[in-house]
Design a protein around this motif. Sequence first.
Motif, PDB file in Angstrom:
ATOM      1  N   PRO A 151      -5.105   3.372  -2.843  1.00 32.73           N
ATOM      2  CA  PRO A 151      -3.950   2.592  -2.365  1.00 32.73           C
ATOM      3  C   PRO A 151      -4.314   1.173  -1.939  1.00 32.73           C
ATOM      4  O   PRO A 151      -3.536   0.234  -2.151  1.00 32.73           O
ATOM      5  CB  PRO A 151      -3.438   3.418  -1.177  1.00 32.73           C
ATOM      6  CG  PRO A 151      -3.924   4.798  -1.427  1.00 32.73           C
ATOM      7  CD  PRO A 151      -5.261   4.629  -2.090  1.00 32.73           C
ATOM      8  N   SER A 152      -5.489   1.001  -1.350  1.00 34.16           N
ATOM      9  CA  SER A 152      -5.931  -0.335  -0.954  1.00 34.16           C
ATOM     10  C   SER A 152      -6.125  -1.220  -2.174  1.00 34.16           C
ATOM     11  O   SER A 152      -5.741  -2.397  -2.178  1.00 34.16           O
ATOM     12  CB  SER A 152      -7.245  -0.247  -0.158  1.00 34.16           C
ATOM     13  OG  SER A 152      -7.047   0.387   1.086  1.00 34.16           O
ATOM     14  N   ARG A 210      -0.052   3.664   3.649  1.00 36.67           N
ATOM     15  CA  ARG A 210       0.459   3.081   4.883  1.00 36.67           C
ATOM     16  C   ARG A 210      -0.696   2.583   5.757  1.00 36.67           C
ATOM     17  O   ARG A 210      -0.605   1.526   6.385  1.00 36.67           O
ATOM     18  CB  ARG A 210       1.292   4.117   5.643  1.00 36.67           C
ATOM     19  CG  ARG A 210       2.024   3.542   6.845  1.00 36.67           C
ATOM     20  CD  ARG A 210       2.800   4.612   7.596  1.00 36.67           C
ATOM     21  NE  ARG A 210       3.882   5.172   6.786  1.00 36.67           N
ATOM     22  CZ  ARG A 210       3.916   6.417   6.362  1.00 36.67           C
ATOM     23  NH1 ARG A 210       2.903   7.230   6.607  1.00 36.67           N
ATOM     24  NH2 ARG A 210       4.933   6.854   5.663  1.00 36.67           N
ATOM     25  N   PHE A 211      -1.778   3.344   5.782  1.00 37.41           N
ATOM     26  CA  PHE A 211      -2.961   2.956   6.548  1.00 37.41           C
ATOM     27  C   PHE A 211      -3.547   1.654   5.998  1.00 37.41           C
ATOM     28  O   PHE A 211      -3.970   0.766   6.759  1.00 37.41           O
ATOM     29  CB  PHE A 211      -3.998   4.083   6.474  1.00 37.41           C
ATOM     30  CG  PHE A 211      -5.149   3.929   7.424  1.00 37.41           C
ATOM     31  CD1 PHE A 211      -5.000   4.148   8.785  1.00 37.41           C
ATOM     32  CD2 PHE A 211      -6.404   3.556   6.957  1.00 37.41           C
ATOM     33  CE1 PHE A 211      -6.063   4.012   9.662  1.00 37.41           C
ATOM     34  CE2 PHE A 211      -7.475   3.411   7.820  1.00 37.41           C
ATOM     35  CZ  PHE A 211      -7.306   3.643   9.170  1.00 37.41           C
ATOM     36  N   ALA A 212      -3.555   1.524   4.670  1.00 36.47           N
ATOM     37  CA  ALA A 212      -4.119   0.328   4.041  1.00 36.47           C
ATOM     38  C   ALA A 212      -3.317  -0.925   4.375  1.00 36.47           C
ATOM     39  O   ALA A 212      -3.877  -2.032   4.433  1.00 36.47           O
ATOM     40  CB  ALA A 212      -4.166   0.511   2.520  1.00 36.47           C
ATOM     41  N   ALA A 251     -10.812  -3.846   1.856  1.00 41.58           N
ATOM     42  CA  ALA A 251     -12.142  -3.817   1.236  1.00 41.58           C
ATOM     43  C   ALA A 251     -13.014  -2.737   1.860  1.00 41.58           C
ATOM     44  O   ALA A 251     -13.771  -2.050   1.159  1.00 41.58           O
ATOM     45  CB  ALA A 251     -12.808  -5.183   1.351  1.00 41.58           C
ATOM     46  N   VAL A 252     -12.908  -2.564   3.170  1.00 36.85           N
ATOM     47  CA  VAL A 252     -13.685  -1.531   3.859  1.00 36.85           C
ATOM     48  C   VAL A 252     -13.240  -0.144   3.421  1.00 36.85           C
ATOM     49  O   VAL A 252     -14.064   0.751   3.183  1.00 36.85           O
ATOM     50  CB  VAL A 252     -13.557  -1.687   5.389  1.00 36.85           C
ATOM     51  CG1 VAL A 252     -14.189  -0.502   6.110  1.00 36.85           C
ATOM     52  CG2 VAL A 252     -14.210  -2.985   5.856  1.00 36.85           C
ATOM     53  N   LEU A 253     -11.926   0.050   3.294  1.00 40.59           N
ATOM     54  CA  LEU A 253     -11.415   1.353   2.858  1.00 40.59           C
ATOM     55  C   LEU A 253     -11.845   1.671   1.434  1.00 40.59           C
ATOM     56  O   LEU A 253     -12.195   2.816   1.118  1.00 40.59           O
ATOM     57  CB  LEU A 253      -9.887   1.370   2.958  1.00 40.59           C
ATOM     58  CG  LEU A 253      -9.306   1.247   4.369  1.00 40.59           C
ATOM     59  CD1 LEU A 253      -7.782   1.214   4.313  1.00 40.59           C
ATOM     60  CD2 LEU A 253      -9.779   2.387   5.255  1.00 40.59           C
ATOM     61  N   ILE A 254     -11.833   0.665   0.567  1.00 37.78           N
ATOM     62  CA  ILE A 254     -12.279   0.870  -0.817  1.00 37.78           C
ATOM     63  C   ILE A 254     -13.748   1.267  -0.851  1.00 37.78           C
ATOM     64  O   ILE A 254     -14.148   2.197  -1.569  1.00 37.78           O
ATOM     65  CB  ILE A 254     -12.048  -0.419  -1.636  1.00 37.78           C
ATOM     66  CG1 ILE A 254     -10.549  -0.648  -1.848  1.00 37.78           C
ATOM     67  CG2 ILE A 254     -12.762  -0.337  -2.988  1.00 37.78           C
ATOM     68  CD1 ILE A 254     -10.201  -1.998  -2.433  1.00 37.78           C
ATOM     69  N   GLY A 270       0.814  -1.214   0.000  1.00 36.78           N
ATOM     70  CA  GLY A 270       0.000   0.000   0.000  1.00 36.78           C
ATOM     71  C   GLY A 270       0.842   1.257   0.000  1.00 36.78           C
ATOM     72  O   GLY A 270       0.575   2.200  -0.751  1.00 36.78           O
ATOM     73  N   MET A 271       1.884   1.281   0.834  1.00 35.43           N
ATOM     74  CA  MET A 271       2.726   2.469   0.907  1.00 35.43           C
ATOM     75  C   MET A 271       3.520   2.665  -0.383  1.00 35.43           C
ATOM     76  O   MET A 271       3.607   3.786  -0.906  1.00 35.43           O
ATOM     77  CB  MET A 271       3.686   2.374   2.083  1.00 35.43           C
ATOM     78  CG  MET A 271       4.447   3.672   2.336  1.00 35.43           C
ATOM     79  SD  MET A 271       5.752   3.528   3.552  1.00 35.43           S
ATOM     80  CE  MET A 271       6.984   2.607   2.624  1.00 35.43           C
ATOM     81  N   TYR A 272       4.112   1.592  -0.908  1.00 33.79           N
ATOM     82  CA  TYR A 272       4.902   1.707  -2.135  1.00 33.79           C
ATOM     83  C   TYR A 272       4.035   2.153  -3.314  1.00 33.79           C
ATOM     84  O   TYR A 272       4.374   3.108  -4.030  1.00 33.79           O
ATOM     85  CB  TYR A 272       5.569   0.369  -2.454  1.00 33.79           C
ATOM     86  CG  TYR A 272       7.004   0.300  -1.994  1.00 33.79           C
ATOM     87  CD1 TYR A 272       8.043   0.238  -2.908  1.00 33.79           C
ATOM     88  CD2 TYR A 272       7.316   0.297  -0.647  1.00 33.79           C
ATOM     89  CE1 TYR A 272       9.366   0.170  -2.488  1.00 33.79           C
ATOM     90  CE2 TYR A 272       8.630   0.221  -0.208  1.00 33.79           C
ATOM     91  CZ  TYR A 272       9.657   0.168  -1.133  1.00 33.79           C
ATOM     92  OH  TYR A 272      10.952   0.110  -0.708  1.00 33.79           O
ATOM     93  N   MET A 273       2.948   1.441  -3.533  1.00 31.72           N
ATOM     94  CA  MET A 273       2.109   1.768  -4.678  1.00 31.72           C
ATOM     95  C   MET A 273       1.413   3.108  -4.488  1.00 31.72           C
ATOM     96  O   MET A 273       1.232   3.867  -5.443  1.00 31.72           O
ATOM     97  CB  MET A 273       1.091   0.653  -4.915  1.00 31.72           C
ATOM     98  CG  MET A 273       1.710  -0.708  -5.236  1.00 31.72           C
ATOM     99  SD  MET A 273       2.921  -0.676  -6.595  1.00 31.72           S
ATOM    100  CE  MET A 273       1.868  -0.214  -7.978  1.00 31.72           C
TER     101      MET A 273
END
Length: 376
Positions: free
Chosen positions: A305-306, A255-257, A263-266, A127-130
């Motif tokens: 990011p997620s 980073r959070f993801a 799935a919830v974040l998306i 998540g952080m890299y992408m």
Amino acid sequence: MGSRVFNVLFISVFSVMLGLGIVVPLLPYYAESLGATGLWIGAIFSGFSLSRAVFMPLIGKLSDSRGRRFFILTGLLIFTILSFIYIYANSVYSLTAVRIVHGIASAMVIPVALAYIADLSPKGREGMYMGTFMASMFFGMGFGPLVGGVIRDMYGMEAVFISMAVLSFISFLICLLFLPESRGKYRQASLKGALKNKVMRAILFFRAMNAFANGVFMVFLPVLGYLISLPSTQTGMLISTSIFTTAILQRRFGRFADNHNKAVLISAGSAIIAFCFLFIPFLKSFESLLLASLIIGIGGALSMPSAMALVTIAGREIGQGTAMGAFNTAMSIGMITAPMIAGGIMDAMGIYHVFLVSGTICFISIPAFLLMMKMK
């Protein structure tokens, strides 16, 4: 994260996306000056996405086995040449043809660059890299509309296209001089194989719906702005605000993801975007539209990011080129359908219904996505 490859691709993708961002929000104005109806405006944008959708799975798979550098360089060189050809596209037919070829070039650059970065992403930090790399795309697209509006107001559309050519050529030179070859880890997979992966199916559905919303926003917000007498510079600011917000929050939400339910974040990000779409028809001032654009940007930053992290994880199984090609093909499907459907709605019912219908479609897609994720 500070590797040469990452930095080279970050700068190059930023530059080429800046060039695209300068032109894309202004194409509806340009198309209308050539006599395009709402449906033709949709066709002009859909032609770009259609050619991307056709070629991205093939190019993504080939980049896994034959190397990524060749495709990136070829695509950037075609970008540069086509930028000048736009100047001579003096009908809706020729403009559509240029957009189709431009889509093929895009298929050689963005998904292959994403696959290159996915190769570098360590487990547990996808998540952080992408998210960090995606910021290059969003910053480019964010600065683009703002810069493009100013260039058009001061120097005209020809200068806009020349600016895109210069930026594309800068990207080409950077990659030619500093980007090494990479073939990643080849897997015997295809778009059909990607669809067999249950997580990928859900993510591809999300990406298509997310792109549908983005397509409506990018293509038809300028039309709405024209209707309420906003100058093109302010219209560019609205689109830039949304994209800048997404760009600034990419790394943080990436980073959070890595530590929360993706799935919830998306779903939460998608709901925010849908909610704003339903309110846009009732907003009549630049200030209120600016606030809506800001909130839409937050929704995009929360979800993307997620989604990219899940695609990267799946790419280790099916090949990063194949995974990113499929992901961007889903985006193209959304971008194809959005202008065509929304253009038809605009011609039949008016611009306000474009956002009402699109917001409703986005809301309906959320439970469908969650159901697909649970089925895995």
